[in-house]
Design an enzyme around this catalytic site. Structure first.
Site, PDB file in Angstrom:
ATOM      1  N   LYS A   1       0.697  -1.103   0.032  1.00 12.44           N
ATOM      2  CA  LYS A   1       0.103  -0.055  -0.110  1.00 12.44           C
ATOM      3  C   LYS A   1       0.900   1.073   0.094  1.00 12.44           C
ATOM      4  O   LYS A   1       0.645   2.222  -0.435  1.00 12.44           O
ATOM      5  CB  LYS A   1      -0.877   0.327   1.373  1.00 12.44           C
TER       6      LYS A   1
ATOM      7  N   LYS B   1      -4.786  -9.220  -6.202  1.00 10.24           N
ATOM      8  CA  LYS B   1      -6.123  -9.184  -5.628  1.00 10.24           C
ATOM      9  C   LYS B   1      -7.137  -8.385  -6.110  1.00 10.24           C
ATOM     10  O   LYS B   1      -6.867  -7.267  -6.407  1.00 10.24           O
ATOM     11  CB  LYS B   1      -5.475  -8.928  -4.024  1.00 10.24           C
TER      12      LYS B   1
ATOM     13  N   LYS C   1     -10.817  -2.935  -3.208  1.00  9.74           N
ATOM     14  CA  LYS C   1     -11.927  -1.901  -3.242  1.00  9.74           C
ATOM     15  C   LYS C   1     -10.747  -0.527  -3.941  1.00  9.74           C
ATOM     16  O   LYS C   1     -11.620   0.234  -4.348  1.00  9.74           O
ATOM     17  CB  LYS C   1     -11.902  -1.368  -1.839  1.00  9.74           C
TER      18      LYS C   1
HETATM   19  P1  ATP Z   1      -8.504  -2.206   0.782  1.00  6.51           P
HETATM   20  O1  ATP Z   1      -8.209  -2.204  -0.787  1.00  6.51           O
HETATM   21  O2  ATP Z   1      -9.147  -0.797   1.156  1.00  6.51           O
HETATM   22  O3  ATP Z   1      -7.851  -2.841   1.881  1.00  6.51           O
HETATM   23  P2  ATP Z   1     -10.053  -4.695   0.928  1.00  6.51           P
HETATM   24  O4  ATP Z   1     -10.936  -4.897  -0.509  1.00  6.51           O
HETATM   25  O5  ATP Z   1      -8.927  -5.319   0.883  1.00  6.51           O
HETATM   26  O6  ATP Z   1     -10.070  -3.064   0.808  1.00  6.51           O
HETATM   27  P3  ATP Z   1     -11.037  -4.860   3.469  1.00  6.51           P
HETATM   28  O7  ATP Z   1     -11.820  -4.095   4.111  1.00  6.51           O
HETATM   29  O8  ATP Z   1      -9.550  -4.503   3.772  1.00  6.51           O
HETATM   30  O9  ATP Z   1     -11.051  -4.927   2.020  1.00  6.51           O
HETATM   31  O10 ATP Z   1     -11.217  -6.348   3.749  1.00  6.51           O
HETATM   32  C1  ATP Z   1     -12.177  -6.902   4.482  1.00  6.51           C
HETATM   33  C2  ATP Z   1     -12.267  -8.495   4.237  1.00  6.51           C
HETATM   34  O11 ATP Z   1     -12.275  -8.870   2.872  1.00  6.51           O
HETATM   35  C3  ATP Z   1     -11.066  -8.996   4.930  1.00  6.51           C
HETATM   36  O12 ATP Z   1     -11.274 -10.231   5.561  1.00  6.51           O
HETATM   37  C4  ATP Z   1     -10.002  -9.446   3.741  1.00  6.51           C
HETATM   38  O13 ATP Z   1      -9.194 -10.595   3.823  1.00  6.51           O
HETATM   39  C5  ATP Z   1     -11.338  -9.658   2.669  1.00  6.51           C
HETATM   40  N1  ATP Z   1     -10.723  -9.741   1.431  1.00  6.51           N
HETATM   41  C6  ATP Z   1     -10.462  -8.688   0.861  1.00  6.51           C
HETATM   42  N2  ATP Z   1     -10.017  -8.494  -0.550  1.00  6.51           N
HETATM   43  C7  ATP Z   1     -10.411  -9.885  -0.805  1.00  6.51           C
HETATM   44  C8  ATP Z   1     -10.160 -10.910  -1.839  1.00  6.51           C
HETATM   45  N3  ATP Z   1      -9.841 -10.310  -3.187  1.00  6.51           N
HETATM   46  N4  ATP Z   1     -10.474 -12.162  -1.964  1.00  6.51           N
HETATM   47  C9  ATP Z   1     -10.812 -12.692  -0.678  1.00  6.51           C
HETATM   48  N5  ATP Z   1     -11.005 -12.021   0.323  1.00  6.51           N
HETATM   49  C10 ATP Z   1     -10.906 -10.673   0.333  1.00  6.51           C
HETATM   50 MG    MG Z   2      -7.644  -4.949   2.459  1.00  6.08          MG
END
Ligand code: ATP
Ligand code: MG
Length: 344
Positions: free
Chosen positions: A114, A206, A209
């Site tokens: 990040k 991955k 968001k």
């Molecule tokens: P950011 O990019 O802001 O970190 P994010 O999509 O990673 O957002 P988080 O809120 O950090 O979302 O994660 C929430 C949950 O979703 C966590 O348990 C994380 O492991 C899971 N998660 C996030 N992205 C994935 C993915 N691509 N596949 C499976 N699980 C995910």
């Molecule tokens: Mg995350």
């Protein structure tokens, strides 16, 4: 020492929730409700580790809450709340900042990814993120933490922090009647075919968001047309689907779509390949569109309905926060005694 079994997990209000959040986390949250007491948190303090527009943050907090409920989390039976309403998270995080070692945090790959090349310019909060995450879990002395694969390293750090706290303060913990460990070793629950959903544009990245491209992810609020377009445009290779799961290892895009299908269907990748092995991607993608629309459509519709009702969402968060705080306050009192702080 035996700890009461308790599930804790959180999701950041940092943008649009996507299929990765659903399959890797929220769908698991729902399934665990029948077996455990569960606490599910909208981690707004984590979100501001990178800049969030205040208006959008408020909206995103309500959106994540609505998503929890729309996916089937019961906020009466369990606890749903937002992190910033329970100050004990920040309080315990400070103690953990003094337990965790710089060397431990330096190894965290999420920070490296990040922060990128601009490390001097990211927030201190982004660096300290994992100690706050440890506090989120351990403020409730939670034993089980459902997360996506990307959070595995942070969970290991939480375990290290719990262990070092238990060791450093062993005498004080015993003297206070907490036996040989005050904190449990929280166990990650990372299972099934979609623990790491990948970007639709790049099978090695991955789904996230924070990805600039909306085409890279399926949002929980995407309508049927958007889902269809994104799946049909998803990157693939030119070969038909294999019959053996092993053959997916060298084909990240195929592996990703098969994993998504399996998870949506509550099955395994092997079962999906049994049905679609030898098929062209066009055929498989059509089936995936139908399945995704059938599963996500009702969730998106319910989210849209719930997000209109601010009063209801805010009342869920207020009620959840007050119940969460009662639990976290007990932990924090004990931590203060163990550390040796004087309190009222
Ligand atoms: P950011 O990019 O802001 O970190 P994010 O999509 O990673 O957002 P988080 O809120 O950090 O979302 O994660 C929430 C949950 O979703 C966590 O348990 C994380 O492991 C899971 N998660 C996030 N992205 C994935 C993915 N691509 N596949 C499976 N699980 C995910
Ligand atoms: Mg995350």
């Amino acid at each position: 020492m035996a700890f009461k079994q308790l599930v804790f997990s959180g999701v950041q209000p940092s943008g649009n929730l996507h299929l990765g959040n659903y399959l890797g986390a929220i769908k698991k949250f729902v399934e665990l409700q029948s077996r455990y007491d569960c606490i599910y948190c909208v981690v707004d303090m984590h979100a501001i580790t990178v800049w969030q527009d205040p208006k959008e943050l408020t909206t995103a907090i309500r959106d994540v809450t609505a998503a929890f409920i729309a996916c089937g989390i019961d906020p009466k039976q369990h606890i749903v709340f937002n992190q910033s309403q329970v100050a004990e998270h920040a309080e315990l995080a400070w103690v953990f900042n003094c337990v965790a070692r710089l060397g431990w945090l330096n190894r965290m790959t999420q920070f490296k990814e990040k922060a990128g090349k601009d490390r001097e310019n990211v927030s201190v909060g982004l660096y300290a993120y994992p100690t706050l995450m440890a506090a989120d879990i351990l403020a409730y002395r939670a034993t089980h933490v459902p997360v996506g694969e990307d959070q595995k390293q942070h969970l290991e750090l939480s375990r290290d922090i719990a262990q070092k706290f238990n060791n450093d303060y062993a005498a004080s913990i015993a003297a206070r009647g907490f036996g040989d460990a005050f904190f449990p070793q929280p166990e990650p629950l990372i299972q099934g075919p979609a623990t790491r959903v990948m970007s639709l544009r790049d099978g090695t990245k991955k789904m996230s968001k924070s990805d600039a491209s909306d085409q890279s992810r399926i949002n929980l609020t995407d309508d049927a047309d958007a889902i269809a377009l994104k799946v049909r445009r998803a990157k693939t290779d030119p070969h038909p689907l294999p019959s053996e799961e092993k053959e997916l290892d060298a084909r990240p895009e195929a592996d990703n779509l098969v994993g998504i299908y399996a998870a949506l269907k509550d099955g395994t990748k092997a079962e999906v390949l049994k049905e679609f092995g030898g098929a062209q991607f066009s055929t498989f993608k059509n089936a995936l569109v139908d399945l995704a629309v059938a599963k996500l459509g009702p969730i998106g519709a319910e989210m849209k309905r719930l997000t209109q009702d601010h009063a209801y969402i805010d009342s869920v968060l207020a009620d959840g926060s007050s119940r969460a705080q009662q639990l976290a306050a007990e932990t924090m009192k004990a931590v203060k005694d163990i550390v040796g702080f004087v309190r009222r």
